[in-house]
Design a protein around this motif. Structure first.
Motif, mmCIF file in Angstrom:
data_model
loop_
_atom_site.group_PDB
_atom_site.id
_atom_site.type_symbol
_atom_site.label_atom_id
_atom_site.label_comp_id
_atom_site.label_asym_id
_atom_site.label_seq_id
_atom_site.Cartn_x
_atom_site.Cartn_y
_atom_site.Cartn_z
ATOM 1 N N ARG A 162 31.347 61.418 31.622
ATOM 2 C CA ARG A 162 30.542 60.202 31.938
ATOM 3 C C ARG A 162 30.560 58.986 32.804
ATOM 4 N N LEU A 163 30.273 57.451 33.011
ATOM 5 C CA LEU A 163 30.808 56.526 33.235
ATOM 6 C C LEU A 163 29.528 56.034 31.810
ATOM 7 N N LEU A 164 30.727 54.874 31.184
ATOM 8 C CA LEU A 164 30.469 54.260 29.963
ATOM 9 C C LEU A 164 29.280 53.125 30.506
ATOM 10 N N VAL A 165 28.793 52.835 31.876
ATOM 11 C CA VAL A 165 27.504 51.890 32.170
ATOM 12 C C VAL A 165 26.706 52.979 31.927
ATOM 13 N N GLU A 166 26.191 53.949 32.384
ATOM 14 C CA GLU A 166 25.152 54.747 32.162
ATOM 15 C C GLU A 166 24.766 53.908 31.084
ATOM 16 N N TYR A 167 25.218 53.912 29.572
ATOM 17 C CA TYR A 167 24.788 53.305 28.560
ATOM 18 C C TYR A 167 24.184 52.222 28.189
ATOM 19 N N CYS A 168 24.296 51.375 29.485
ATOM 20 C CA CYS A 168 24.329 49.880 29.095
ATOM 21 C C CYS A 168 22.971 49.111 29.300
ATOM 22 N N VAL A 169 21.867 48.646 28.157
ATOM 23 C CA VAL A 169 20.922 48.997 28.327
ATOM 24 C C VAL A 169 19.891 47.383 28.807
ATOM 25 N N GLU A 170 20.852 46.091 28.237
ATOM 26 C CA GLU A 170 20.579 44.566 29.224
ATOM 27 C C GLU A 170 21.152 44.118 30.062
ATOM 28 N N LYS A 171 22.459 45.124 30.942
ATOM 29 C CA LYS A 171 23.395 44.295 31.660
ATOM 30 C C LYS A 171 23.312 45.512 32.916
ATOM 31 N N GLU A 172 23.531 45.388 34.683
ATOM 32 C CA GLU A 172 23.507 45.878 34.809
ATOM 33 C C GLU A 172 24.587 46.277 35.925
ATOM 34 N N ALA A 173 25.547 47.606 36.417
ATOM 35 C CA ALA A 173 26.584 47.395 36.544
ATOM 36 C C ALA A 173 27.440 48.917 36.687
ATOM 37 N N SER A 174 27.640 48.797 38.224
ATOM 38 C CA SER A 174 28.400 49.984 38.339
ATOM 39 C C SER A 174 29.101 50.694 37.235
ATOM 40 N N HIS A 175 30.100 49.953 37.277
ATOM 41 C CA HIS A 175 31.504 50.416 36.254
ATOM 42 C C HIS A 175 31.782 48.718 35.289
ATOM 43 N N VAL A 176 32.838 49.373 34.923
ATOM 44 C CA VAL A 176 33.417 48.330 33.880
ATOM 45 C C VAL A 176 34.987 48.134 34.644
ATOM 46 N N PRO A 177 34.618 46.689 35.128
ATOM 47 C CA PRO A 177 35.968 46.257 35.986
ATOM 48 C C PRO A 177 37.344 45.668 35.339
ATOM 49 N N ASP A 178 38.484 46.254 35.963
ATOM 50 C CA ASP A 178 39.925 46.492 35.583
ATOM 51 C C ASP A 178 40.177 44.347 35.470
ATOM 52 N N PRO A 179 39.841 43.897 34.055
ATOM 53 C CA PRO A 179 40.479 42.664 34.118
ATOM 54 C C PRO A 179 41.972 42.622 34.134
ATOM 55 N N TYR A 180 43.405 43.215 34.176
ATOM 56 C CA TYR A 180 44.025 42.956 33.756
ATOM 57 C C TYR A 180 45.132 41.989 35.182
ATOM 58 N N TYR A 181 43.906 41.639 36.303
ATOM 59 C CA TYR A 181 44.960 40.990 37.397
ATOM 60 C C TYR A 181 44.137 39.941 36.916
ATOM 61 N N GLY A 182 42.836 39.654 37.017
ATOM 62 C CA GLY A 182 42.275 38.689 36.540
ATOM 63 C C GLY A 182 42.033 37.254 35.633
ATOM 64 N N GLY A 183 41.889 36.351 34.845
ATOM 65 C CA GLY A 183 41.385 35.338 34.637
ATOM 66 C C GLY A 183 40.696 35.591 33.051
ATOM 67 N N GLN A 184 39.942 34.420 32.497
ATOM 68 C CA GLN A 184 39.764 35.126 31.219
ATOM 69 C C GLN A 184 38.520 35.477 31.329
ATOM 70 N N ARG A 185 37.379 34.904 32.788
ATOM 71 C CA ARG A 185 36.222 35.090 32.366
ATOM 72 C C ARG A 185 36.468 36.949 32.660
ATOM 73 N N GLY A 186 37.171 37.741 33.010
ATOM 74 C CA GLY A 186 37.457 38.932 33.138
ATOM 75 C C GLY A 186 37.129 39.533 32.223
ATOM 76 N N PHE A 187 37.962 39.512 31.074
ATOM 77 C CA PHE A 187 37.753 39.967 29.600
ATOM 78 C C PHE A 187 37.132 39.453 29.199
ATOM 79 N N GLU A 188 36.426 38.975 29.037
ATOM 80 C CA GLU A 188 34.599 38.447 28.566
ATOM 81 C C GLU A 188 33.626 39.218 29.312
ATOM 82 N N GLU A 189 33.622 39.433 30.863
ATOM 83 C CA GLU A 189 32.762 40.245 31.491
ATOM 84 C C GLU A 189 33.141 41.614 30.844
ATOM 85 N N VAL A 190 34.376 42.066 29.946
ATOM 86 C CA VAL A 190 34.121 43.227 30.140
ATOM 87 C C VAL A 190 33.604 43.415 28.551
#
Length: 163
Positions: free
Chosen positions: A115-143
């Motif tokens: 299954r997708l991990l985000v299926e268990y989100c309670v507070e947040k809505e997301a279709s997936h956990v985005p890959d932060p590898y090529y982004g900045g610090q904000r991406g790691f915080e979002e993950v």
């Protein structure tokens, strides 16, 4: 936990097993430990590719989690077909990881536990956990935010299952 009951086994999966899936493993391990369920729930993570095998979490992900009070552990490894058999729940970070896991499950034997991990989100809505590898610090915080939310929802769900 009764001596005759096996631990509930959870595997978190992303592509390289250095950002998202180890973050989920680290966060979930702390949540499980804080609930006193360490012996009742076995936790691991893996990647759909083996490029980073043996390496620890990405330093940027590790720093993000460390600042939130998590102990950084684990080494990257590639997911195997045996993992699909051995784990009770295999949680993918995104749709590409989900497709890769389903390809590994050629016969569709384990489809119900992948299954997708985000299926268990309670507070947040997301279709997936985005890959932060090529982004900045904000991406790691979002993950980290998504993973913390999803892992809490996951823990609540497993607690209902194992009694």
């Amino acid at each position: 936990m009764p001596a005759d009951r096996k631990p509930f086994r959870v595997l978190f999966v992303c592509m390289g097993n250095i950002c998202r899936s180890p973050a989920a493993e680290i966060v979930f391990r702390k949540q499980v430990d804080e609930e006193g369920l360490t012996d009742a729930i076995h936790i691991d993570s893996a990647g759909t590719i083996g490029y980073h095998a043996g390496k620890g979490p990405d330093p940027r992900m590790a720093d993000t989690l460390r600042r939130r009070g998590y102990e950084i552990t684990g080494r990257s490894r590639q997911v195997t077909s045996e993992d699909l058999r051995d784990f009770d729940l295999v949680l993918a970070a995104d749709e590409d990881n989900l497709k890769d896991l389903r390809r590994l499950d050629r016969a569709g034997t384990y489809r119900g536990k992948i299954r997708l991990l985000v299926e268990y989100c309670v507070e947040k809505e997301a279709s997936h956990v985005p890959d932060p590898y090529y982004g900045g610090q904000r991406g790691f915080e979002e993950v980290a935010d998504l993973v913390e939310d999803a892992c809490q929802g996951l823990l609540d769900s497993i607690k209902r299952q194992i009694g």
